[in-house]
Design an enzyme around this catalytic site. Sequence first.
Site, PDB file in Angstrom:
ATOM      1  CG  ASP A   1      -4.585 -13.052   8.305  1.00  0.00           C
ATOM      2  OD1 ASP A   1      -4.682 -14.296   8.298  1.00  0.00           O
ATOM      3  OD2 ASP A   1      -5.359 -12.312   8.947  1.00  0.00           O
TER       4      ASP A   1
ATOM      5  CG  ASP B   1      -8.914 -16.226   5.420  1.00  0.00           C
ATOM      6  OD1 ASP B   1      -7.810 -16.778   5.609  1.00  0.00           O
ATOM      7  OD2 ASP B   1      -9.837 -16.234   6.253  1.00  0.00           O
TER       8      ASP B   1
ATOM      9  CE  LYS C   1      -4.006   2.042   0.271  1.00  0.00           C
ATOM     10  NZ  LYS C   1      -4.965   2.061  -0.857  1.00  0.00           N
TER      11      LYS C   1
ATOM     12  CG  ASP D   1      -6.575  -0.442  -2.878  1.00  0.00           C
ATOM     13  OD1 ASP D   1      -5.461  -0.743  -3.358  1.00  0.00           O
ATOM     14  OD2 ASP D   1      -7.000   0.733  -2.868  1.00  0.00           O
TER      15      ASP D   1
END
Length: 355
Positions: free
Chosen positions: A247, A251, A191, A223
Site C-alpha cells: 500500500d 503510492d 522487514k 525502508d
Amino acid sequence: MGYKIVVIPGDGIGEEITSSAVRVLEAVDKKFNLDLSYEYHDAGGTAYDKFGVPLPDSTLEAAKASDGVLFGAVGGDKWDNVEPTLRPEKAILGLRKGLGLYANLRPVKVADTLVEYSPLKPELVKGVDLVIVRELIGGIYFGERCESEMKDGAERAWDLENYSVPEVDRIARLAFETAKIRRGKVTSVDKSNVLATSRLWRRTVAQIHEEYKDIELDNLYVDNCAMQLAVKPTQFDVILTGNLFGDILSDEAAVIGGSIGLMPSASIGTCTSLYEPIHGSAPDIAGMGIANPIGTILSAAMLLRYSLKQEEAAVAIEKACDRALEAGYRTGELWKPGFTKADTVTMTDAIIKEL
Ligand code: IPM
Ligand code: MN
C-alpha cells in the site's frame, strides 16, 4: 454472448471517473465488437447512506456473477466518524476478500512525455517500468484487531500482522510468473530484520524461487526499498510485497510517474477480477468535473486484457491515452502554460478521439 461488467462508482470522484472509463469502453466496443454490457452497483459511503452498510450483499453477488468489475473509489470526511466496521473502506476490503483477490498488480511506467512531471530528476525517471505485486487479502489488513482495551492502566489498540506459507506461496508464484513475461527480475520486500512474518515471507519466497531459477531474485528491507525507489527507480522490474508495505510503496512509486491520477491497478484472484485506479475518492474535488480520468481508463484497459483477453482493445486504449497526452491535453494537476487544460470530460473526449 458478450461480457457483463459491474461498475461500482463508489464515493467522491468515483462517479466522474468511472463514467469516463465507461465512455471509453463503449467507444472501444464499437470498434472491436466486444458486446459489453454494464450493471451499476453501490458501495462505500454512498451505500452506507442508502442501506446502512458499505458493501450490500447484492453488490458482492453481482460482482461475483460478472466478467469483470470496474471500481471507482470509496471514502470521504463525511464518514470519518462512522463505526469502524461500517467505514466506506470496508467496501473495497470486503470486495477484495469476498472475491478472493489475493494479488494486486500496480504497474508504473513513465511515458517520455511525462518525465518532466516527476518530483525526481528526469534522468532518474526516464525508462522506469516496474510493477508492484502486492498481497491483498492477508497481513495486518485482515488480522485480528482491537479498537480499544485497558492494559496496565492505559488504553491501547492493536492489529495483528500474520501470514501463512500458502498465502505467501501463491503471491510469490504470481510475481515470478509476472517477471517471466517482463524483464526477469523479482525484488521481494520485507522487514525480516525485525518481523517474524517477514522471515517466513523471505523463506517461502526463496523456496518458490527454486522453481524459477531463470528469474533473478533480490530481497530488500522495506525502508531501503522506499529509499531505492527515490534513488534509482529504474533498477526495479517486479516488486513483490505484503499488503501494508505494498500500500505504502505503491503510492510512492505512483508519484514517480508524475501523478497518482494516471495509475491503474488490477486485483486478481480465484473468481472475478477487479480494476481500480490507485488514487482515492478525492473529496476536495468531487463533483467539480476536473479529476484525471486516466487511472480509471487504464484500469478499464487492464480489465479488457486480463479478464476478457482482449489484448488488442486494451492496447488501443493505452495508446489513445498516450496520444491524448502527446497532443498536449492535461488535467489540472498536470497542467502548465503551453498545454491544453482539460477537465474530466474534455480529457475523455480527447482519448476517445484518438481511439
Ligand atoms: C489502496 C487504498 C486502500 C488500501 C484503502 C482505500 C482501504 O489505499 O487501494 O491502496 O489501503 O488498500
Ligand atoms: Mn493505498
